[in-house]
Design a protein around this motif. Structure first.
Motif, short mmCIF file in Angstrom:
data_model
loop_
_atom_site.label_atom_id
_atom_site.label_comp_id
_atom_site.label_asym_id
_atom_site.label_seq_id
_atom_site.Cartn_x
_atom_site.Cartn_y
_atom_site.Cartn_z
N LEU A 142 5.57 -6.57 9.05
CA LEU A 142 4.40 -6.06 9.78
C LEU A 142 3.23 -5.65 8.90
N PHE A 143 3.51 -5.25 7.64
CA PHE A 143 2.42 -4.68 6.86
C PHE A 143 2.61 -4.92 5.36
N VAL A 144 1.70 -5.70 4.78
CA VAL A 144 1.53 -5.81 3.33
C VAL A 144 0.03 -5.91 3.10
N GLU A 145 -0.52 -5.01 2.28
CA GLU A 145 -1.97 -5.01 2.10
C GLU A 145 -2.31 -4.86 0.62
N ASN A 146 -3.31 -5.62 0.19
CA ASN A 146 -3.88 -5.54 -1.16
C ASN A 146 -2.85 -5.72 -2.29
N PRO A 147 -2.02 -6.77 -2.27
CA PRO A 147 -1.06 -6.95 -3.36
C PRO A 147 -1.74 -7.30 -4.68
N ILE A 148 -1.20 -6.76 -5.78
CA ILE A 148 -1.64 -7.05 -7.14
C ILE A 148 -0.41 -7.51 -7.92
N VAL A 149 -0.52 -8.63 -8.62
CA VAL A 149 0.64 -9.27 -9.25
C VAL A 149 0.57 -9.14 -10.77
N SER A 150 1.72 -8.84 -11.38
CA SER A 150 1.87 -8.89 -12.84
C SER A 150 3.28 -9.35 -13.13
N GLN A 151 3.68 -9.34 -14.41
CA GLN A 151 5.02 -9.77 -14.78
C GLN A 151 5.75 -8.66 -15.53
N TYR A 196 8.04 -11.85 -11.62
CA TYR A 196 6.75 -11.47 -11.06
C TYR A 196 6.95 -10.28 -10.13
N ILE A 197 6.04 -9.34 -10.22
CA ILE A 197 6.10 -8.16 -9.34
C ILE A 197 4.75 -7.99 -8.65
N ALA A 198 4.80 -7.83 -7.35
CA ALA A 198 3.60 -7.56 -6.55
C ALA A 198 3.70 -6.13 -6.04
N ILE A 199 2.72 -5.30 -6.36
CA ILE A 199 2.65 -3.95 -5.82
C ILE A 199 1.60 -3.94 -4.72
N PHE A 200 1.81 -3.10 -3.69
CA PHE A 200 0.93 -3.18 -2.52
C PHE A 200 0.97 -1.89 -1.72
N ASP A 201 0.01 -1.79 -0.81
CA ASP A 201 -0.06 -0.70 0.17
C ASP A 201 0.97 -0.98 1.26
N GLY A 202 1.92 -0.05 1.46
CA GLY A 202 2.99 -0.26 2.41
C GLY A 202 2.68 0.14 3.84
N GLY A 203 1.50 0.67 4.09
CA GLY A 203 1.11 0.99 5.47
C GLY A 203 1.32 2.45 5.83
N PRO A 204 0.47 2.99 6.70
CA PRO A 204 0.46 4.42 7.01
C PRO A 204 1.51 4.83 8.04
N ASP A 205 2.01 6.03 7.91
CA ASP A 205 2.75 6.69 8.97
C ASP A 205 1.76 7.68 9.60
N LEU A 249 9.53 -8.61 -5.61
CA LEU A 249 9.81 -9.39 -6.82
C LEU A 249 9.90 -10.87 -6.49
N SER A 250 9.58 -11.70 -7.49
CA SER A 250 9.68 -13.14 -7.33
C SER A 250 10.07 -13.77 -8.66
#
Length: 561
Positions: free
Chosen positions: A447-456, A462-471, A485-486
């Motif tokens: 349902l929610f993945v926003e603004n992912p940034i990828v590094s290694q 590969y790791i993507a960090i992102f905004d997981g969405g508000p409660d 991870l990928s």
């Protein structure tokens, strides 16, 4: 009519009275709810215990975790039950040895006529003490009962078939006062999710600390004219200097806070420690001009709001590229950010030290059009981040407020924040939606993945960090930063989420966007992030440190396809 000073003194007195009453009520409530735990131990079993607190995973081999919890239960010791075995009634007996007379607190799920859940029986001599006493993700509302046990060894509900939760034991002489905690149904949290450090698995990252307050807040030097604070963007480290390019929610004076999202700026900030920041310049400025039509029409200003600036160094060209999002803005339709377009710009100063620009626009690399799919919705294309895998380049692009079909265009949108991949042979493009963008990537979160940034990571993952969405705001999402991870940069794993408030003071209500995952040496990483204190208009910036577990990293590499 009051004078200015009289008004101020009156308001100050009211504020002190309100603060006193709040503290008094909190003190009374804390004394009332100070339940004392009773000691017990597990008897010859494979069961494990957990600390009864937010994010605790209450069943083994599951993703169900506590997201709401009555204060009376906080800090008790619960027992992790095997989910599938209790559903089927094939579990081994749970035996506890009480070191004193005690009352065991058990949560029963309130869904009648469902054999997956154990129903409380009148002969269990159980006393209801908390109605709707906690919320467990993906599961029905929970009522908490107390069952008395004498000192010694006992089998706990030996004939039970179906799920329940063992939340802890309290002393037998403890006065347990009934109340309705009024926590919501856990099925609102769909799907369930894994919280790093609280599930069965070893965490990939340990939260080791950080700042207990915002590192950039309202009134700090450089924040003048930024009434709505910060959201999104990226931080990179060049030499020993951090460079941050946040979205500055400048807005307009006298306009409601929702519209701080409109007349935005991209700022350039620097720091030597990721704590003390100096604003250097404005990289981009949005117009703030509202649309005159409801559709994606060229007569509208398509740069009314500018967001999510992502600087990437192109080694081949020996210069910094910037990728950013420009929106059309509606004053009447939700979301007011509409029909996003991704622009690419280049620094006019060559070399790694040219990060501060100035930058010149090159053109649009991806936008709404004949290649768009309904899931990209009214807000898509809503962000973009490019990264290299071998000789190819991939880029996460996103959509939000999806259309069920094109017949719903342009106003009838649903809810959901999704990402997919574009591909190119170079950072310059052209960029194409992979697989024609027919479906978003839902393996990370549905349902929610926003603004992912990828590094290694050091082993190549590969790791993507992102905004997981508000409660909040009617949403029931993890409210934490997440990562995926990928192995190949294309297929992405299910998300794990970082509960950073377990190691730093929680100054926010809603967690939003991580801006970086910067390696500092000795497997320590820095994250700079944006979050929201709902009592305030200004959205501050924070910082936290994580430590990578290399053994877990290698195990995750083996597990990924």
């Amino acid at each position: 009519m009051f004078s200015k000073n009289t008004k101020f003194n009156f308001k100050l007195k009211i504020a002190f009275i309100a603060l006193f009453l709040t503290c008094f009520q909190f003190s009374v409530h804390a004394q009332k709810n100070n339940w004392q735990s009773a000691s017990f131990e597990l008897v010859k079993s494979n069961y494990k215990t957990f600390k009864t607190t937010q994010y605790a995973h209450v069943f083994s081999n599951s993703k169900n975790n506590i997201v709401r919890l009555a204060s009376e239960l906080e800090g008790l010791t619960g027992v992790t039950l095997p989910l599938e075995q209790y559903k089927k009634g094939t579990n081994e007996p749970l035996k506890l040895k009480f070191k004193e007379n005690a009352q065991l607190l058990i949560g029963f799920f309130q869904e009648k006529d469902n054999k997956d859940y154990l129903q409380i029986a009148t002969n269990d001599k159980a006393k209801l003490i908390l109605e709707n006493g906690l919320t467990v993700t993906g599961l029905p509302p929970v009522n908490v009962y107390a069952i008395a046990f004498a000192k010694g060894t006992h089998s706990i509900l030996p004939n039970a078939k179906g799920l329940f939760v063992v939340l802890g034991a309290v002393k037998s002489n403890q006065n347990l006062t009934f109340r309705n905690a009024e926590f919501p149904d856990g099925k609102l949290w769909n799907p369930t999710f894994i919280v790093e450090g609280f599930s069965d698995e070893e965490p990939l990252f340990e939260i080791i600390g950080g700042e207990n307050k915002a590192v950039i807040d309202e009134g700090f030097p450089g924040t003048e004219g930024i009434q709505g604070g910060f959201e999104g963007g990226r931080v990179v480290k060049v030499g020993n200097t951090y460079h941050m390019f946040p979205t500055e929610r400048a807005g307009e004076m006298g306009v409601p806070y929702y519209y701080d999202r409109v007349k935005t700026k991209i700022g350039h900030w620097t720091s030597k420690d990721a704590i003390h920041w100096k604003r250097e310049s404005t990289i981009l400025q949005a117009s703030g001009t509202y649309a005159v039509t409801e559709d994606d029409n060229p007569m509208n200003d398509r740069r009314a709001a500018i967001w999510s600036y992502m600087p990437v160094f192109n080694e081949k060209a020996n210069k910094w590229y910037g990728y950013y999002l420009a929106y059309t803005v509606s004053k009447e339709i939700e979301p007011n950010h509409s029909f996003g377009r991704i622009w690419r710009c280049e620094s006019t100063v060559e070399g790694i030290d040219g990060i501060g620009g100035p930058y010149k626009d090159i053109g649009i690399i991806i936008e709404p059009g004949l290649d768009s799919q309904p899931w990209e919705g009214r807000q898509g294309v809503a962000s973009f981040f490019p990264y290299q895998v071998g000789d190819k380049f991939y880029g996460f692009y996103s959509g939000a407020y999806p259309f069920e079909s094109w017949k719903d265009y342009p106003k009838k949108s649903g809810k959901g924040w999704f990402v997919a991949l574009a591909e190119s042979n170079s950072l310059e493009g052209p960029w194409f939606r992979m697989n024609k963008g027919l479906k978003p990537i839902k393996s990370i979160h549905s349902l929610f993945v926003e603004n992912p940034i990828v590094s290694q990571l050091p082993n190549g993952l590969y790791i993507a960090i992102f905004d997981g969405g508000p409660d909040g705001w009617g949403h029931h999402l993890p409210n934490m930063m997440g990562y995926s991870l990928s192995k190949d940069g294309v297929n992405w794993s299910e998300a794990r989420y970082w509960p950073i408030e377990t190691k730093v003071d929680k100054w926010w209500d809603i967690m939003r966007t991580p801006l970086c995952l910067i390696p500092e040496g000795n497997d320590v990483y820095t994250i700079v992030y944006n979050a929201i204190d709902l009592k305030r208009r200004f959205h501050p910036t924070g910082m936290v440190k994580l430590k990578l577990n290399r053994e877990v990293m290698e195990q995750r590499l083996k597990e990924l396809k």
